[in-house]
Enzyme design. Structure first.
Site, mmCIF file in Angstrom:
data_model
loop_
_atom_site.group_PDB
_atom_site.id
_atom_site.type_symbol
_atom_site.label_atom_id
_atom_site.label_comp_id
_atom_site.label_asym_id
_atom_site.label_seq_id
_atom_site.Cartn_x
_atom_site.Cartn_y
_atom_site.Cartn_z
ATOM 1 N N LYS A 54 57.756 -26.246 -48.613
ATOM 2 C CA LYS A 54 56.533 -26.096 -49.406
ATOM 3 C C LYS A 54 56.295 -24.653 -49.849
ATOM 4 O O LYS A 54 56.013 -24.393 -51.012
ATOM 5 C CB LYS A 54 55.311 -26.573 -48.608
ATOM 6 C CG LYS A 54 55.324 -28.025 -48.212
ATOM 7 C CD LYS A 54 54.076 -28.410 -47.462
ATOM 8 C CE LYS A 54 53.846 -27.578 -46.196
ATOM 9 N NZ LYS A 54 54.969 -27.668 -45.227
ATOM 10 N N ILE A 91 56.424 -30.197 -41.937
ATOM 11 C CA ILE A 91 56.821 -28.868 -41.468
ATOM 12 C C ILE A 91 58.314 -28.668 -41.753
ATOM 13 O O ILE A 91 59.143 -29.492 -41.362
ATOM 14 C CB ILE A 91 56.567 -28.732 -39.956
ATOM 15 C CG1 ILE A 91 55.089 -28.973 -39.638
ATOM 16 C CG2 ILE A 91 57.010 -27.361 -39.446
ATOM 17 C CD1 ILE A 91 54.822 -29.211 -38.162
ATOM 18 N N ASP A 100 49.843 -24.320 -51.284
ATOM 19 C CA ASP A 100 50.780 -24.758 -50.247
ATOM 20 C C ASP A 100 50.000 -25.586 -49.218
ATOM 21 O O ASP A 100 49.257 -25.042 -48.418
ATOM 22 C CB ASP A 100 51.401 -23.510 -49.616
ATOM 23 C CG ASP A 100 52.264 -23.788 -48.392
ATOM 24 O OD1 ASP A 100 52.399 -24.959 -47.995
ATOM 25 O OD2 ASP A 100 52.796 -22.819 -47.820
ATOM 26 N N GLY A 108 54.039 -31.703 -47.854
ATOM 27 C CA GLY A 108 55.258 -32.088 -47.148
ATOM 28 C C GLY A 108 55.206 -31.673 -45.694
ATOM 29 O O GLY A 108 54.373 -30.858 -45.292
#
Length: 210
Positions: free
Chosen positions: A13, A9, A78, A7
């Site tokens: 996440k 910024i 992540d 995803g």
């Protein structure tokens, strides 16, 4: 098992990675931010430091994936190596923040690395609007992120949507504008129910209807 959270910024996440690691007992692997030697310089001068930053991420991500594949452990990651190569670097190039020579060099390096990796067993994509991203970035208060340009975030969002449209692996999409998993237990349960269905029932690609 290798689970990855993708995803833009500020999409959440890191938060979701930690929550899912705790819930399932998976080993979390977070994006290297606090110890990244280029990140502050990059946000101060994107054109000068874009290539250095992207190569750093690419190298770190490949090291992680090789370790995951060799370990046999259940890992949740992540951000993925694909986001670096298919979203962040092309976006910088299109914005004129990475010149063509550096971009071609970077792309060639990723093509070689791609032969060594495979898709995660499940990719969780956190879809978000730009206003929500801006608000979440503001809330976490990282000084070096205060200079992030809206057009930069917007370009990344467009590329994320295109990448997800073409993604060939197993996918779960969560709309984080409405699915507030950090704040509402029922929303987090919604995500874990979808993951359970994917992992244990071998269901088709899952998309959040919220």
């Amino acid at each position: 098992m290798h689970i990855a959270v993708a995803g833009n910024i500020g999409s959440g996440k890191t938060t979701l990675t930690g929550l899912l690691a705790g819930h399932y007992g998976w080993e979390p692997h977070y994006e290297s931010v606090d110890f990244n030697p280029y990140l502050v310089d990059f946000y101060n001068d994107m054109r000068k430091w874009s290539f250095n930053l992207q190569v750093y991420f690419l190298n770190k991500r490949l090291q992680d994936i090789v370790e995951f594949q060799d370990s046999g452990r259940n890992v949740i990651q992540d951000r993925t190596i694909y986001e670096d190569a298919m979203i962040f670097a092309p976006n910088l190039h299109d914005m004129g923040l990475m010149d063509s020579r550096d971009f071609d060099n970077y792309s060639s390096l990723f093509s070689l690395m791609q032969r060594m990796v495979r898709y995660p067993d499940l990719l969780i994509y956190l879809r978000s609007s730009i206003p929500n991203l801006v608000e979440q970035i503001r809330k976490r208060g990282r000084g070096y992120e205060s200079s992030i340009r809206i057009d930069y975030l917007s370009g990344l969002n467009d590329r994320y949507e295109q990448w997800i449209t073409d993604y060939k692996g197993v996918l779960l999409i969560v709309d984080v504008d409405t699915c507030r998993f950090e704040e509402r237990k029922e929303d987090f349960k919604y995500i874990t129910d979808r993951i359970d269905a994917q992992i244990f029932i071998d269901s088709p690609t899952l998309t959040s209807p919220r």
